[in-house]
Motif scaffolding. Structure first.
Motif, PDB file in Angstrom:
ATOM      1  N   GLY A   1     -57.148 -49.752 -28.791  1.00 50.98           N
ATOM      2  CA  GLY A   1     -56.040 -49.763 -27.837  1.00 50.98           C
ATOM      3  C   GLY A   1     -55.908 -48.488 -27.031  1.00 50.98           C
TER       4      GLY A   1
ATOM      5  N   ASP B   1     -52.636 -44.416 -26.315  1.00 52.77           N
ATOM      6  CA  ASP B   1     -52.632 -45.595 -27.177  1.00 52.77           C
ATOM      7  C   ASP B   1     -51.642 -46.567 -26.553  1.00 52.77           C
ATOM      8  OD1 ASP B   1     -52.085 -47.539 -29.068  1.00 52.77           O
ATOM      9  OD2 ASP B   1     -52.301 -46.165 -30.771  1.00 52.77           O
ATOM     10  N   THR B   2     -52.158 -47.530 -25.832  1.00 55.85           N
ATOM     11  CA  THR B   2     -51.303 -48.388 -25.004  1.00 55.85           C
ATOM     12  C   THR B   2     -50.487 -49.353 -25.847  1.00 55.85           C
ATOM     13  OG1 THR B   2     -53.202 -49.831 -24.713  1.00 55.85           O
ATOM     14  CG2 THR B   2     -52.736 -48.259 -22.939  1.00 55.85           C
ATOM     15  N   GLU B   3     -50.845 -49.497 -27.126  1.00 55.88           N
ATOM     16  CA  GLU B   3     -50.062 -50.401 -27.978  1.00 55.88           C
ATOM     17  C   GLU B   3     -48.839 -49.700 -28.561  1.00 55.88           C
ATOM     18  OE1 GLU B   3     -53.135 -51.476 -30.665  1.00 55.88           O
ATOM     19  OE2 GLU B   3     -54.162 -52.668 -29.139  1.00 55.88           O
ATOM     20  N   LEU B   4     -48.991 -48.402 -28.838  1.00 60.15           N
ATOM     21  CA  LEU B   4     -47.902 -47.671 -29.491  1.00 60.15           C
ATOM     22  C   LEU B   4     -47.183 -46.704 -28.565  1.00 60.15           C
ATOM     23  CD1 LEU B   4     -49.568 -46.871 -32.926  1.00 60.15           C
ATOM     24  CD2 LEU B   4     -47.853 -48.606 -32.421  1.00 60.15           C
ATOM     25  N   GLY B   5     -47.731 -46.465 -27.388  1.00 61.57           N
ATOM     26  CA  GLY B   5     -47.093 -45.535 -26.460  1.00 61.57           C
ATOM     27  C   GLY B   5     -47.282 -44.081 -26.852  1.00 61.57           C
TER      28      GLY B   5
ATOM     29  N   THR C   1     -52.616 -46.334 -17.948  1.00 61.07           N
ATOM     30  CA  THR C   1     -51.767 -47.457 -18.344  1.00 61.07           C
ATOM     31  C   THR C   1     -51.491 -48.434 -17.219  1.00 61.07           C
ATOM     32  OG1 THR C   1     -49.780 -46.224 -17.734  1.00 61.07           O
ATOM     33  CG2 THR C   1     -50.540 -46.020 -20.024  1.00 61.07           C
TER      34      THR C   1
ATOM     35  N   PRO D   1     -42.471 -42.698 -25.338  1.00 60.37           N
ATOM     36  CA  PRO D   1     -43.329 -43.797 -25.817  1.00 60.37           C
ATOM     37  C   PRO D   1     -42.938 -45.144 -25.223  1.00 60.37           C
ATOM     38  CG  PRO D   1     -42.814 -42.321 -27.630  1.00 60.37           C
ATOM     39  CD  PRO D   1     -42.027 -41.838 -26.438  1.00 60.37           C
ATOM     40  N   HIS D   2     -41.632 -45.415 -25.134  1.00 61.50           N
ATOM     41  CA  HIS D   2     -41.259 -46.748 -24.643  1.00 61.50           C
ATOM     42  C   HIS D   2     -41.487 -46.920 -23.147  1.00 61.50           C
ATOM     43  CE1 HIS D   2     -37.330 -44.547 -24.432  1.00 61.50           C
ATOM     44  NE2 HIS D   2     -37.304 -45.127 -23.267  1.00 61.50           N
TER      45      HIS D   2
ATOM     46  N   THR E   1     -45.275 -48.688 -23.390  1.00 69.47           N
ATOM     47  CA  THR E   1     -45.637 -49.890 -24.131  1.00 69.47           C
ATOM     48  C   THR E   1     -45.166 -51.130 -23.370  1.00 69.47           C
ATOM     49  OG1 THR E   1     -43.628 -49.489 -25.377  1.00 69.47           O
ATOM     50  CG2 THR E   1     -45.689 -48.890 -26.425  1.00 69.47           C
ATOM     51  N   PRO E   2     -45.820 -52.248 -23.645  1.00 68.05           N
ATOM     52  CA  PRO E   2     -45.460 -53.479 -22.934  1.00 68.05           C
ATOM     53  C   PRO E   2     -44.025 -53.932 -23.246  1.00 68.05           C
ATOM     54  CG  PRO E   2     -47.558 -53.750 -24.117  1.00 68.05           C
ATOM     55  CD  PRO E   2     -46.985 -52.431 -24.533  1.00 68.05           C
TER      56      PRO E   2
END
Ligand code: FES
Ligand code: FES
Lengths: 754, 155
Positions: free
Chosen positions: A439, A627-631, A738, A749-750, A753-754
């Motif tokens: 990710g 880390d695009t899944e966890l931000g 991203t 982080p938020h 993330t998606p």
């Protein structure tokens, strides 16, 4: 020890052994400790203050309120609006109301808790827009607008083929110098006081203190104590007046040293801001116009807000040619923590906005972002949006080309610097072991910025240096005395290098800074090497001239002589006489003031003016893994190119570029004072995150020395540019990784993330 | 003096006996070292255990002096920056340009000394991990890493 050589700093040996006395290390016989009573409310009317309970606490020697301030009850760098100790209102959370002196610091703290203050709590103004609304409470007699700066340049109704718009938000950053606000005030027994203090500008402290204490300046003498970093946090008074008041009241030495939590309310911060931009360009990428509205939150008191907003506005477009500009900058009072100077001073906030806009424009035009920047880059003779024509080297395109040309960092995405799959410290998330590369996406971003060096807008910028030449133990010695504050940047060593170079003498001693010599101005605005360096150069030249006149003879006119290696030599390089023999018992002393070229006020309607003295430019490239899944993210590498004009002490210049970039990284991805309803939620190093050695990547550097024709040795101010474009380059890299817009820093982080 | 119980702290600091009487029970070891023993080399940047500038050895273990109570040092042995056998590290910090304001430096020198005792030739990653608890606000750390390598090289 000559100009241009990498020289070890003279205070280095004492600092590494723990022998260097910082302002918090001071001690005197019979010393008392001060503590401060602070407001628990961001906005309230003070109805009464009752210190009687505190006065009878064990060990307490004095409790002072505003009634005990003999002179001016208000102070401030540009506008005297801040109470020494609050009287009618408190306007921010943590504002000082009373001070206590006691034998032990804990006694002082406990007594401070016993001071009873009765408040009428008021609803605080916590948003800049709210401060501007018609029904907002007026926080100061002149209203809530601290200053408005307008720039009207070129055609105000220009149109363009391609238009991009964006709104950006910048969080509040803290300078977080490691040394706490601290100092020791010692009464002289004759009504005066000596203060050892960590400050950026001794003379402006002296002037303000004399006013507050109601004393002539000669009775308030300041000596520079060791300083644990500054970065703008030590421009305003913090505990200076309080310690002096307590010392004069008790007749005893008084030390005040803030805790880290107190430090967060003890100094001003970088202004948070909202910036709304519209860029218009032709199809070939050339800028047609920029329209922008910049609102900075100055918090409760003015500090240097009026100068910060001028910078934010003057440099709002970045180092690009832009024929038409409509910019409105405004800084307002609120009940948030006061904001003022921090490294980069107004040019940091706007760089995030103008660089994001350039990337948007590149995307809209389907152009390479670096190519677009180069197409618009200022060069020598370009006009700013203030109408000022920039002379000297303006290597904007060159800096961008250089950072782009650096090789890519080693290692694939998610593998950091090639340390291998299991070097978790190189991964986003680090040793939390959140990813081994899954990710993770890598992005590369670029940014360039510029700002003014020295004071602007007609301020009388100068520094003073006294240089003495004499013989000690059969050898010539040069002694340099100025009031320039060594905050860590290396100005002591720079002064020694300059005097050593001009006088050809190897033994150079720089005396500690104090108010026994004329003002040096502040260690801010990246100006000290230029201005105090210029003063040391001028005084050294004057001393040299007099020494050579002593050596003059019919055979050797003074104009043909020079000093080299402690010896007077002739035009042919032949040694004529040793300096020690020549001088004998004579002492040659000269004092000089140095002034750079003049600047001028901004036109209040149009902002057009030659308001600035020198300009410095830097560019950065950032490589970031996200880390695009966890931000979570990891800044893999920074690369920078900067024109420093002439590197007086190259190793110190490198240190400025590395350390300045780290502070830029901090604002981009982690540092923010979280203020809610006027209250700081994270006033500690536990909750306010600073870049550690794990967060800060290697910095590749290209240091250009293009020589400014107007400055001593051709040098340019160095300290601030690294903090301007480093963060925006990181955010650009995060966007690239991203695909997200990201319009607010620090990036959370938020946001990723998606 | 009304701030609680008073203690006697009798300990060895840098090889010699140090005694403080009347120590308030809430005083940190950092305060005792600095204000009672006059050893100001250990610094007070956060007093919250977050920055490492107060790093000292307590019975041979690296600790943040601000997180240890003064009373806990009673009967124990301390080494501070003033008594550290750290010349190589110290010299390397000066030579590498790892010192600016220097407020972080004593703590970093002690922490780097501790690392080199355990790992004589550390890699970049090992240096970063070992010094992750020491904040430096000035240097951006590059020259600190260089200084540790330099000290290791001359070990
Ligand atoms: S002062 Fe002890 S960790 Fe910061
Ligand atoms: S040198 Fe200033 S904090 Fe490290």
């Amino acid at each position: 020890m000559r100009v241009g050589e990498s020289v070890q700093r003279s205070d280095g040996p004492a600092k590494v052994r723990g022998d260097f006395a910082y302002s918090s290390d001071l001690h005197a016989e019979g010393m008392l400790w001060g503590a401060t009573v602070r407001s628990p409310h961001p906005y309230a009317r003070i109805l009464s203050i009752d210190a009687s309970g505190a006065r009878t606490m064990p060990g307490v020697r004095a409790v002072l309120t505003h009634e005990d301030v003999p002179g001016q009850k208000l102070y401030g760098l540009e506008i005297q609006d801040q109470p020494v100790l609050a009287f009618d209102f408190v306007r921010y959370w943590g504002e000082a109301i009373a001070v206590v002196a006691a034998d032990h610091p804990e006694q002082a703290r406990r007594a401070a808790e016993k001071v009873r203050v009765e408040y009428q709590v008021l609803s605080p103004v916590t948003e800049p827009e709210q401060a501007l609304s018609a029904n907002a409470p007026q926080l100061h007699p002149g209203g809530n607008v601290t200053r408005e700066v307008k720039i009207r340049h070129g055609d105000q109704s220009a149109r363009a083929d391609v238009v991009v718009r964006g709104e950006y938000e910048i969080g509040m950053q803290d300078q977080a110098p490691l040394g706490p606000e601290s100092g020791l005030a010692i009464p002289d027994g004759e009504g005066g006081v000596d203060l050892s203090i960590a400050t950026q500008w001794l003379h402006v402290d002296q002037e303000q203190l004399a006013g507050i204490l109601g004393l002539p300046k000669e009775m308030v003498r300041l000596t520079l104590a060791g300083i644990g970093g500054a970065f703008g946090a030590r421009e305003d008074l913090s505990m200076q007046a309080h310690a002096c008041l307590l010392a004069l009241k008790t007749g005893r030495p008084v030390k005040i040293s803030y805790s880290r939590t107190e430090s967060f309310v003890g100094h001003v911060h970088r202004h948070p801001g909202r910036l709304a931009y519209e860029h218009g360009a032709n199809r070939d990428g050339r800028l047609v116009y920029v329209r922008a509205r910049i609102i900075l939150d100055g918090g409760a008191y003015a500090s240097s807000s009026t100068a910060v907003i001028a910078n934010a506005t003057c440099f709002s477009v970045g180092p690009y040619v832009c024929p038409n500009a409509t910019i409105d900058g405004i800084v307002v009072y609120t009940n948030n923590p006061p904001c003022g100077a921090m490294r980069g001073f107004g040019s940091v906030q706007n760089c995030y906005a103008h660089e994001a806009q350039m990337d948007r424009l590149a995307a809209a035009l389907d152009m390479d972002p670096v190519e677009l920047r180069i197409r618009n880059a200022m060069e020598t003779g370009s006009e700013m949006i203030t109408g000022q024509v920039i002379d000297g080297p303006v290597p904007v395109a060159e800096l961008l080309r250089r950072v782009k040309a650096f090789p890519s960092p080693l290692g694939a995405e998610g593998q950091g610097d090639g340390g291998g799959m299991h070097d978790l410290t190189a991964m986003p998330g680090g040793v939390s072991n959140t990813t081994h590369g899954e990710g993770v996406k890598r992005g590369v971003g670029y940014a360039v910025g510029f700002k003014n060096i020295g004071y602007s807008e007609g301020f009388d910028d100068y520094s003073t240096a006294r240089v003495r030449l004499y013989v000690v133990d059969g050898r010539p010695r040069v002694e340099v005395h100025s009031a320039a504050a060594e905050v860590g940047q290396g100005i002591v060593t720079v002064q020694a290098q300059i005097a050593g170079t001009e006088l050809g003498v190897s033994d150079v001693v720089v005396l500690n800074a104090d108010t026994g010599v004329g003002s040096a101005g502040s260690s801010s605005a990246s100006r000290q090497t230029y201005i105090t360096g210029g003063a040391v150069k001028a005084a050294s030249e004057a001393v040299c001239k007099r020494a050579l006149e002593l050596a003059e003879s019919e055979l050797h006119p003074a104009s043909e002589l020079r000093i080299e290696n402690d010896t007077v030599v002739g035009a042919d390089g032949k040694q004529i006489v040793s300096l020690a023999t020549l001088l004998g018992d004579a002492v040659i002393e000269e004092t000089r003031e140095f002034r750079p070229r003049r600047t001028h006020r901004l036109n209040p309607e149009t902002g057009q003016s030659n308001a600035h003295m020198q300009f410095a430019f830097a560019a950065h490239r950032a490589v970031v893994d996200v880390d695009t899944e966890l931000g979570l993210l990891k800044v893999v590498e920074l690369a920078t190119a900067q024109d420093v004009g002439r590197a007086i002490n190259p190793i110190a210049v490198q240190g400025q570029l590395e350390g300045g970039a780290a502070q830029g990284l901090g604002l981009a991805v982690m540092e923010e004072i979280q203020v809610k309803d006027g209250v700081i939620r994270n006033p500690s190093f536990t909750d306010y995150l600073l870049p550690t050695i794990l967060d800060m990547p290697p910095v590749r550097m290209d240091i250009l020395e293009l020589g400014d024709p107007n400055s001593p040795y051709g040098l340019k101010g160095v300290g601030e540019p690294p903090t301007i474009s480093s963060g925006p380059a990181i955010v650009a890299a995060i966007r690239a990784a991203t695909g997200r817009e990201i319009t607010r820093v620090p990036v959370r982080p938020h946001d990723l993330t998606p | 003096m009304g701030v609680g119980r008073r203690l006697k702290v009798d300990c060895t600091v840098n090889g010699s006996r140090h005694v403080a009487d009347g120590v308030w029970e809430g005083e940190s070891l950092l305060y005792v070292l600095r204000e009672r023993f006059g050893l100001y080399g250990s610094k007070n940047a956060c007093e919250q255990g977050e920055c490492g500038s107060c790093s000292v050895y307590l019975d041979g273990t690296l600790v943040c002096a601000c997180l240890v109570l003064g009373g806990q040092a009673n009967g124990r042995s301390l080494v501070t920056i003033e008594g550290l056998d750290g010349e190589k590290v110290e010299q390397a910090f000066v030579e590498a340009g790892a010192v600016q304001c220097g407020f972080c430096t004593p703590g970093l020198v002690v922490a780097a000394h501790d690392l080199l005792q355990r790992v004589p030739r550390p890699t970049d990653a090992q240096i970063r991990e070992a010094l992750a608890g020491n904040i430096c606000r000035c240097t951006g750390y590059a020259k600190i890493i260089a200084a540790v390598h330099m000290a290791a090289g001359s070990a």
